[in-house]
Design a protein around this motif. Sequence first.
Motif, PDB file in Angstrom:
ATOM      1  N   ILE A  86      18.401   9.369 -71.001  1.00  0.00           N
ATOM      2  CA  ILE A  86      18.283   9.986 -69.681  1.00  0.00           C
ATOM      3  C   ILE A  86      17.447   9.095 -68.763  1.00  0.00           C
ATOM      4  O   ILE A  86      17.828   8.815 -67.621  1.00  0.00           O
ATOM      5  CB  ILE A  86      17.615  11.380 -69.810  1.00  0.00           C
ATOM      6  CG1 ILE A  86      18.595  12.368 -70.444  1.00  0.00           C
ATOM      7  CG2 ILE A  86      17.156  11.894 -68.466  1.00  0.00           C
ATOM      8  CD1 ILE A  86      19.892  12.501 -69.715  1.00  0.00           C
ATOM      9  N   LEU A 125       9.473  12.122 -63.591  1.00  0.00           N
ATOM     10  CA  LEU A 125      10.269  13.344 -63.673  1.00  0.00           C
ATOM     11  C   LEU A 125       9.474  14.545 -63.144  1.00  0.00           C
ATOM     12  O   LEU A 125       8.248  14.530 -63.171  1.00  0.00           O
ATOM     13  CB  LEU A 125      10.649  13.615 -65.125  1.00  0.00           C
ATOM     14  CG  LEU A 125      11.703  12.722 -65.770  1.00  0.00           C
ATOM     15  CD1 LEU A 125      11.872  13.120 -67.222  1.00  0.00           C
ATOM     16  CD2 LEU A 125      13.027  12.833 -65.052  1.00  0.00           C
ATOM     17  N   GLU A 182       9.547  16.982 -67.417  1.00  0.00           N
ATOM     18  CA  GLU A 182       8.672  16.487 -68.462  1.00  0.00           C
ATOM     19  C   GLU A 182       7.603  17.526 -68.742  1.00  0.00           C
ATOM     20  O   GLU A 182       7.057  18.134 -67.825  1.00  0.00           O
ATOM     21  CB  GLU A 182       8.016  15.182 -68.017  1.00  0.00           C
ATOM     22  CG  GLU A 182       7.294  14.476 -69.145  1.00  0.00           C
ATOM     23  CD  GLU A 182       6.209  13.541 -68.679  1.00  0.00           C
ATOM     24  OE1 GLU A 182       5.905  13.528 -67.470  1.00  0.00           O
ATOM     25  OE2 GLU A 182       5.666  12.826 -69.523  1.00  0.00           O
ATOM     26  N   TYR A 186      16.055  17.797 -65.366  1.00  0.00           N
ATOM     27  CA  TYR A 186      15.137  17.386 -66.424  1.00  0.00           C
ATOM     28  C   TYR A 186      13.696  17.552 -65.963  1.00  0.00           C
ATOM     29  O   TYR A 186      13.357  17.265 -64.825  1.00  0.00           O
ATOM     30  CB  TYR A 186      15.401  15.923 -66.805  1.00  0.00           C
ATOM     31  CG  TYR A 186      16.826  15.714 -67.243  1.00  0.00           C
ATOM     32  CD1 TYR A 186      17.197  15.941 -68.566  1.00  0.00           C
ATOM     33  CD2 TYR A 186      17.802  15.338 -66.334  1.00  0.00           C
ATOM     34  CE1 TYR A 186      18.500  15.780 -68.965  1.00  0.00           C
ATOM     35  CE2 TYR A 186      19.124  15.192 -66.722  1.00  0.00           C
ATOM     36  CZ  TYR A 186      19.467  15.413 -68.045  1.00  0.00           C
ATOM     37  OH  TYR A 186      20.764  15.275 -68.428  1.00  0.00           O
ATOM     38  N   LYS A 208      15.659  19.558 -70.996  1.00  0.00           N
ATOM     39  CA  LYS A 208      16.871  19.586 -70.172  1.00  0.00           C
ATOM     40  C   LYS A 208      17.117  21.028 -69.765  1.00  0.00           C
ATOM     41  O   LYS A 208      17.043  21.929 -70.589  1.00  0.00           O
ATOM     42  CB  LYS A 208      18.057  19.049 -70.968  1.00  0.00           C
ATOM     43  CG  LYS A 208      19.336  18.999 -70.155  1.00  0.00           C
ATOM     44  CD  LYS A 208      20.477  18.379 -70.936  1.00  0.00           C
ATOM     45  CE  LYS A 208      21.708  18.277 -70.050  1.00  0.00           C
ATOM     46  NZ  LYS A 208      22.851  17.699 -70.754  1.00  0.00           N
ATOM     47  N   SER A 227       9.206   8.557 -67.495  1.00  0.00           N
ATOM     48  CA  SER A 227       9.062  10.003 -67.662  1.00  0.00           C
ATOM     49  C   SER A 227       7.990  10.574 -66.747  1.00  0.00           C
ATOM     50  O   SER A 227       7.984  11.759 -66.456  1.00  0.00           O
ATOM     51  CB  SER A 227       8.770  10.340 -69.120  1.00  0.00           C
ATOM     52  OG  SER A 227       7.492   9.882 -69.464  1.00  0.00           O
ATOM     53  N   HIS A 247      17.032  26.322 -71.427  1.00  0.00           N
ATOM     54  CA  HIS A 247      16.168  25.156 -71.569  1.00  0.00           C
ATOM     55  C   HIS A 247      16.416  24.538 -72.943  1.00  0.00           C
ATOM     56  O   HIS A 247      16.612  25.249 -73.914  1.00  0.00           O
ATOM     57  CB  HIS A 247      14.688  25.551 -71.495  1.00  0.00           C
ATOM     58  CG  HIS A 247      14.235  25.958 -70.127  1.00  0.00           C
ATOM     59  ND1 HIS A 247      14.848  26.952 -69.418  1.00  0.00           N
ATOM     60  CD2 HIS A 247      13.235  25.499 -69.337  1.00  0.00           C
ATOM     61  CE1 HIS A 247      14.230  27.092 -68.255  1.00  0.00           C
ATOM     62  NE2 HIS A 247      13.240  26.224 -68.177  1.00  0.00           N
ATOM     63  N   LEU A 284      14.871  17.745 -75.540  1.00  0.00           N
ATOM     64  CA  LEU A 284      15.649  16.563 -75.882  1.00  0.00           C
ATOM     65  C   LEU A 284      14.977  15.805 -77.026  1.00  0.00           C
ATOM     66  O   LEU A 284      13.758  15.786 -77.139  1.00  0.00           O
ATOM     67  CB  LEU A 284      15.785  15.641 -74.674  1.00  0.00           C
ATOM     68  CG  LEU A 284      16.567  16.167 -73.476  1.00  0.00           C
ATOM     69  CD1 LEU A 284      16.699  15.074 -72.433  1.00  0.00           C
ATOM     70  CD2 LEU A 284      17.945  16.642 -73.879  1.00  0.00           C
ATOM     71  N   LYS A 305      16.159  11.421 -74.743  1.00  0.00           N
ATOM     72  CA  LYS A 305      15.180  11.207 -73.675  1.00  0.00           C
ATOM     73  C   LYS A 305      15.296   9.785 -73.135  1.00  0.00           C
ATOM     74  O   LYS A 305      15.380   9.571 -71.923  1.00  0.00           O
ATOM     75  CB  LYS A 305      13.771  11.454 -74.232  1.00  0.00           C
ATOM     76  CG  LYS A 305      12.657  11.239 -73.249  1.00  0.00           C
ATOM     77  CD  LYS A 305      11.311  11.473 -73.923  1.00  0.00           C
ATOM     78  CE  LYS A 305      10.193  10.784 -73.168  1.00  0.00           C
ATOM     79  NZ  LYS A 305       8.912  10.899 -73.847  1.00  0.00           N
ATOM     80  N   VAL A 350      10.780  15.797 -73.014  1.00  0.00           N
ATOM     81  CA  VAL A 350      11.600  16.057 -71.828  1.00  0.00           C
ATOM     82  C   VAL A 350      12.487  17.252 -72.115  1.00  0.00           C
ATOM     83  O   VAL A 350      13.099  17.352 -73.170  1.00  0.00           O
ATOM     84  CB  VAL A 350      12.440  14.819 -71.443  1.00  0.00           C
ATOM     85  CG1 VAL A 350      13.431  15.165 -70.356  1.00  0.00           C
ATOM     86  CG2 VAL A 350      11.533  13.702 -70.976  1.00  0.00           C
TER      87      VAL A 350
END
Lengths: 381, 82
Positions: B31, B42, B80, B78, B64, B39, B20, B23, B28, B62
């Motif tokens: 992406i 997500l 949130e 991804y 990744k 967001s 993990h 970002l 962010k 966020v």
Amino acid sequence: MSTKTTDYPALPEQLVDELESLSKERKLTADEKKKAYALLAETYDKAKISPGEAIGIITAESFGEPGTQMTLNVFHFAGVSEMSVTAGLPRLIEIFDATKAPKTPQIEVYLEAKYKKNPNAIKKIAVSLKETKLEEVVKGFSINASKMRIEARLDHAKLKTFGIKGNMILANRIKVRGVFVNQTKTLIAIKPKVKTTLGELYHLKEKIKLAFVHGVKNITHVLPLKKGDEYIILTAGSNLKDILQVDGVDTMRTRSNDLYQTAKVYGIEAARQVIMEEAEKVIQNQGLDVDVRHIMLLADVMTAKGAVKGITRFGITGEKASVLARASFETPLKHLVTASLTGEIDPLNSVIENVMMNQPIPLGTGLPDLVVRMDKKKAKK
Amino acid sequence: MKKKQPVKIETVKHVLVPKHLKLTEEEKGEILKTYNVSSVQLPKILKNDPAIKGLKAIPGDVIKIFRKSKTAKHAPFYREVI
């Protein structure tokens, strides 16, 4: 000349790797390889799911059909030292509904390097994992009526097999409310704090019998077995949090088939992985074949909210934005009544509510909208 | 067995847990732009999720996730933080 993944950003790494190894095998020239890549890219593009495709329905069908061929029951074999595991359809339902209490929770306990090849050490750890109750380590219980207490005679041979040392104080381990516990070398005496009748004492005895004294709670069976070149311990019953605290347990590989425990201890991504692996296991054991992508979709949906949510009216289906969509699944009255009481608004954004309204659904060819900028003058005409 | 203090488990290193990464604001934004989403759209991850304990993530960040995939080998994902 080596091709890098970055040369073909549209292709997944896996495909590029496969083509690379294949071209090496067949000794393709650079020109042939280029052609192969072009063909692969084209085929891949064609195989892609088009926007607006109803992938959820396809997934449902892909699980539904094999589901009809699955075992409906769990079979138990008496006397076989194998653990019964829920299999087939019941297990699949358990996974996708994210049942809070699955019928056969299990932990695969991996062990640290120094123990994993030594069968004796494994057995020792295995017994220390099993939940042991007081009645399992004593010769018997008796009620001493003159002293108004319960006496349990310790069985030192049994204590030894469970890996409990004789001088260890079991008394502190017995957690039953309202009693004094005393231990001598051979006897544990339990006396209620308040005055009781003989009848109450009798009830207390039954309770004391089941008092937890050793091991890990909820682990009802342990089974050491060989997997590959190492020994692992399979347990019936799952208590991931506590089992990881036991010495010798490899905290990096030990896993449970309980989704909630996994999510709690290892996080949501691990839970997603467990959902996928468990579902695949069921399907493979039944000799069936469902594409992993369907399982991936389901696992993603179930973990999208950050916590494991089953596909039930308490899980993701109950969280749909549309009232009508929720009502169409289960308990329609409940949803419609609460929605009208709270003045909920349904924007009719999704499929099922539009089907109800006899309108085009936002799927497939119904998805694209046309945006027209009308010329004002022409519009007036 | 003495009653011992619970040992802290390094969940991050578990075989089931992919890497993990938190970002930065710029990443962010990038992406969200490439996928054309906000967001809110997500998938989520709880802020007390064991896998992001060390990342000091706060709601709105966020994360990744470097997933391994059977079909694509590597599949970034991804989430949130909520």
